[in-house]
Design an enzyme around this catalytic site. Structure first.
Site, PDB file in Angstrom:
ATOM      1  N   SER A   2      -6.592  -0.040  10.460  1.00 44.22           N
ATOM      2  CA  SER A   2      -6.655  -0.475   9.063  1.00 44.22           C
ATOM      3  C   SER A   2      -5.615  -1.573   8.882  1.00 44.22           C
ATOM      4  O   SER A   2      -4.430  -1.353   9.140  1.00 44.22           O
ATOM      5  CB  SER A   2      -6.365   0.719   8.157  1.00 44.22           C
ATOM      6  OG  SER A   2      -6.330   0.326   6.811  1.00 44.22           O
ATOM      7  N   LYS A  15     -10.589  -2.754  10.172  1.00 44.21           N
ATOM      8  CA  LYS A  15     -10.857  -2.528   8.738  1.00 44.21           C
ATOM      9  C   LYS A  15      -9.876  -3.373   7.944  1.00 44.21           C
ATOM     10  O   LYS A  15      -8.663  -3.262   8.141  1.00 44.21           O
ATOM     11  CB  LYS A  15     -10.706  -1.045   8.427  1.00 44.21           C
ATOM     12  CG  LYS A  15     -10.390  -0.688   6.989  1.00 44.21           C
ATOM     13  CD  LYS A  15     -10.577   0.809   6.750  1.00 44.21           C
ATOM     14  CE  LYS A  15      -9.559   1.361   5.764  1.00 44.21           C
ATOM     15  NZ  LYS A  15      -9.731   2.815   5.546  1.00 44.21           N
ATOM     16  N   LYS A  55      -8.257  -4.294   4.361  1.00 42.00           N
ATOM     17  CA  LYS A  55      -8.060  -3.884   2.972  1.00 42.00           C
ATOM     18  C   LYS A  55      -8.401  -5.080   2.097  1.00 42.00           C
ATOM     19  O   LYS A  55      -7.967  -6.205   2.405  1.00 42.00           O
ATOM     20  CB  LYS A  55      -6.608  -3.460   2.770  1.00 42.00           C
ATOM     21  CG  LYS A  55      -6.257  -2.164   3.473  1.00 42.00           C
ATOM     22  CD  LYS A  55      -6.979  -1.006   2.810  1.00 42.00           C
ATOM     23  CE  LYS A  55      -6.419   0.336   3.244  1.00 42.00           C
ATOM     24  NZ  LYS A  55      -7.095   1.448   2.557  1.00 42.00           N
ATOM     25  N   ASP A  76     -12.156  -2.098   2.932  1.00 44.38           N
ATOM     26  CA  ASP A  76     -11.807  -0.952   2.077  1.00 44.38           C
ATOM     27  C   ASP A  76     -11.140  -1.464   0.805  1.00 44.38           C
ATOM     28  O   ASP A  76     -10.096  -2.110   0.865  1.00 44.38           O
ATOM     29  CB  ASP A  76     -10.849  -0.017   2.833  1.00 44.38           C
ATOM     30  CG  ASP A  76     -10.520   1.254   2.043  1.00 44.38           C
ATOM     31  OD1 ASP A  76     -11.049   1.423   0.923  1.00 44.38           O
ATOM     32  OD2 ASP A  76      -9.730   2.072   2.562  1.00 44.38           O
ATOM     33  N   GLU A 135     -15.913   0.284   1.896  1.00 42.70           N
ATOM     34  CA  GLU A 135     -15.384   1.601   1.549  1.00 42.70           C
ATOM     35  C   GLU A 135     -14.876   1.603   0.101  1.00 42.70           C
ATOM     36  O   GLU A 135     -14.109   0.725  -0.293  1.00 42.70           O
ATOM     37  CB  GLU A 135     -14.244   1.909   2.527  1.00 42.70           C
ATOM     38  CG  GLU A 135     -13.643   3.291   2.424  1.00 42.70           C
ATOM     39  CD  GLU A 135     -12.540   3.489   3.485  1.00 42.70           C
ATOM     40  OE1 GLU A 135     -12.479   2.718   4.479  1.00 42.70           O
ATOM     41  OE2 GLU A 135     -11.717   4.405   3.312  1.00 42.70           O
ATOM     42  N   ASP A 154     -14.759   7.217   0.131  1.00 42.44           N
ATOM     43  CA  ASP A 154     -13.515   7.852   0.563  1.00 42.44           C
ATOM     44  C   ASP A 154     -13.016   8.709  -0.615  1.00 42.44           C
ATOM     45  O   ASP A 154     -13.338   9.911  -0.690  1.00 42.44           O
ATOM     46  CB  ASP A 154     -12.503   6.754   0.959  1.00 42.44           C
ATOM     47  CG  ASP A 154     -11.104   7.254   1.265  1.00 42.44           C
ATOM     48  OD1 ASP A 154     -10.842   8.455   1.119  1.00 42.44           O
ATOM     49  OD2 ASP A 154     -10.225   6.445   1.640  1.00 42.44           O
ATOM     50  N   LYS A 207     -11.458  12.713   5.238  1.00 46.31           N
ATOM     51  CA  LYS A 207     -10.002  12.920   5.313  1.00 46.31           C
ATOM     52  C   LYS A 207      -9.760  14.374   4.962  1.00 46.31           C
ATOM     53  O   LYS A 207     -10.049  14.808   3.846  1.00 46.31           O
ATOM     54  CB  LYS A 207      -9.277  12.044   4.289  1.00 46.31           C
ATOM     55  CG  LYS A 207      -9.106  10.598   4.699  1.00 46.31           C
ATOM     56  CD  LYS A 207      -8.308   9.842   3.652  1.00 46.31           C
ATOM     57  CE  LYS A 207      -8.347   8.356   3.946  1.00 46.31           C
ATOM     58  NZ  LYS A 207      -7.953   7.574   2.758  1.00 46.31           N
ATOM     59  N   GLY A 252      -7.498   8.049   7.562  1.00 48.32           N
ATOM     60  CA  GLY A 252      -6.093   8.304   7.871  1.00 48.32           C
ATOM     61  C   GLY A 252      -5.232   8.171   6.638  1.00 48.32           C
ATOM     62  O   GLY A 252      -5.591   7.485   5.685  1.00 48.32           O
TER      63      GLY A 252
END
Ligand code: SMG
Ligand code: MG
Length: 368
Positions: A135, A161, A163, A189, A214, A239, A263, A291
């Site tokens: 991430s 991934k 952000k 995400d 996400e 998520d 998660k 995570g």
């Protein structure tokens, strides 16, 4: 087993670099570790909550309070119990899933150690190693982002991934695709940073062939995600919105997601996480392991979970050094883009006392 007591250990570990998301920047990981003492021995747990209630409503101080005042005393009063019963025993307390998950994890560790069984074996693992993604936080500039991504690809990560947030979305994605090509497994995400009014803008991500987007919308806006899906080619992954196996089933039925991030803390524990996996598998919905910048303890359990058959996408199960110079356990090391699933009893790892002492900022013994 019977619960003797729980040690709540506050930990602060500096990050190797600040980690920026749409909800804020973290310079250090401040979390709660649990050491339970039971009639069958000791067990370790970790709570995913962060210092401020900005990812979800839970936060480290709140978790400590609810464990101390409600959850630990309740388990103490239960007398003889098994790890399977922890969820039901705590069910009369609403919410606080990350706090419950941490306690269940520690009890599971104690029970499994006593039975000489690993987390992976209990959960139903079918693999010895798991494929790892990374991430990548929001950066000050696109060149900095490209440097960071280059480093992670060199290290062997199998999926990137990014952000994203309004103002940092299409351009960084375009830049990563242009520089590293179409073969890189790439996803984004948003951590709830958009609204349905952004549907047309988010559709501009479609040409980049992302694995998924996400949690673009608010955690409670499951129906909004279903509406958004009609405007996007990019699959939506949830998520924050998925807090239980039931909510996963609902979201799938509504057409709000085609992929699920699992998660354990967010859904109340590893046993419920397995049920989320099972529900998704029954619907043909791929899952991957999210995570919360775990120490080696949480990472060990996450890697065990990620070795279940429905986890068909690389997880946010990075190596310890992605976040920490020193972990509290032996570090998890990337080998060919994979982490090895621990095979020892329980979590298969324990904190190294000197390491733990270095990062511990407070300890509270709660007798049950
Ligand atoms: O552990 O590598 C990790 C963090 C992965 O991006 C990550 N987690 O929304 O998925 C998410 C975020 C929440 C981070 S808050 C610590
Ligand atoms: Mg997320």
């Amino acid at each position: 087993m019977k619960l003797v007591g729980v040690e709540l250990i506050r930990v602060r570990i500096p990050l190797v670099a600040p980690f920026r998301t749409s909800f804020g920047t973290q310079e250090a990981r401040e979390l709660l570790l649990l050491r339970v003492e039971t009639s069958v021995g000791e067990g370790w747990g970790e709570c995913g909550a962060i210092r401020e209630p900005v990812y979800s409503s839970e936060h480290t101080d709140g978790v400590e309070q609810v464990l101390r005042d409600f959850l630990v005393p309740e388990l103490g009063r239960a007398g003889e119990f098994t790890a399977n019963a922890v969820g039901p025993l705590l069910a009369r307390f609403k919410g606080h899933r990350m706090a419950k998950a941490a306690l269940e994890m520690a009890v599971l560790d104690a029970e499994l150690r006593a039975h000489d069984q690993s987390f992976a074996s209990l959960l139903g693992s079918t693999r010895d190693t798991v494929a790892c993604g990374v991430s990548v936080g929001i950066m000050d500039s696109v060149p900095r982002l490209l440097d960071a991504v280059a480093g992670y690809l060199d290290a062997g990560y199998l999926r990137i991934k990014l952000k994203i947030q309004p103002g940092w979305d299409v351009e960084p994605v375009r830049a990563v695709r242009e520089r590293f090509g179409d073969d890189v497994l790439l996803q984004v995400d948003a951590n709830t940073a958009y609204t349905l009014a952004d549907a047309r803008h988010l559709a501009r991500l479609d040409p980049f062939d992302l694995l998924l987007i996400e949690q673009p919308l608010d955690e409670e806006d499951v129906l909004g995600h279903a509406d958004l899906a009609a405007h996007l080619r990019t699959p939506i992954c949830l998520d924050e919105s998925i807090v239980s196996a039931r909510s996963a089933a609902d979201a799938i039925r509504l057409g709000a997601c085609r992929v699920v991030n699992v998660k354990p803390g967010r859904v109340g524990g590893y046993l419920e996480a397995r049920r989320v996996h099972d529900v998704c598998a029954a619907h043909g919905v791929p899952v991957w392991c999210g995570g919360m910048i775990e120490t080696g303890l949480g990472r060990a359990a996450n890697v065990a979970l990620a070795s279940l058959p429905g986890f068909t996408l690389p997880g946010d199960t990075s190596a310890s050094e992605r976040y920490f110079r020193f972990d509290v356990t032996e570090p998890f090391v990337l080998e060919d883009g994979h982490l090895r699933v621990p095979t020892g009893p329980g979590l298969g790892v324990t904190p190294i006392p000197e390491r733990l002492a270095e990062v511990a900022t407070g300890r509270l013994w709660v007798r049950s």
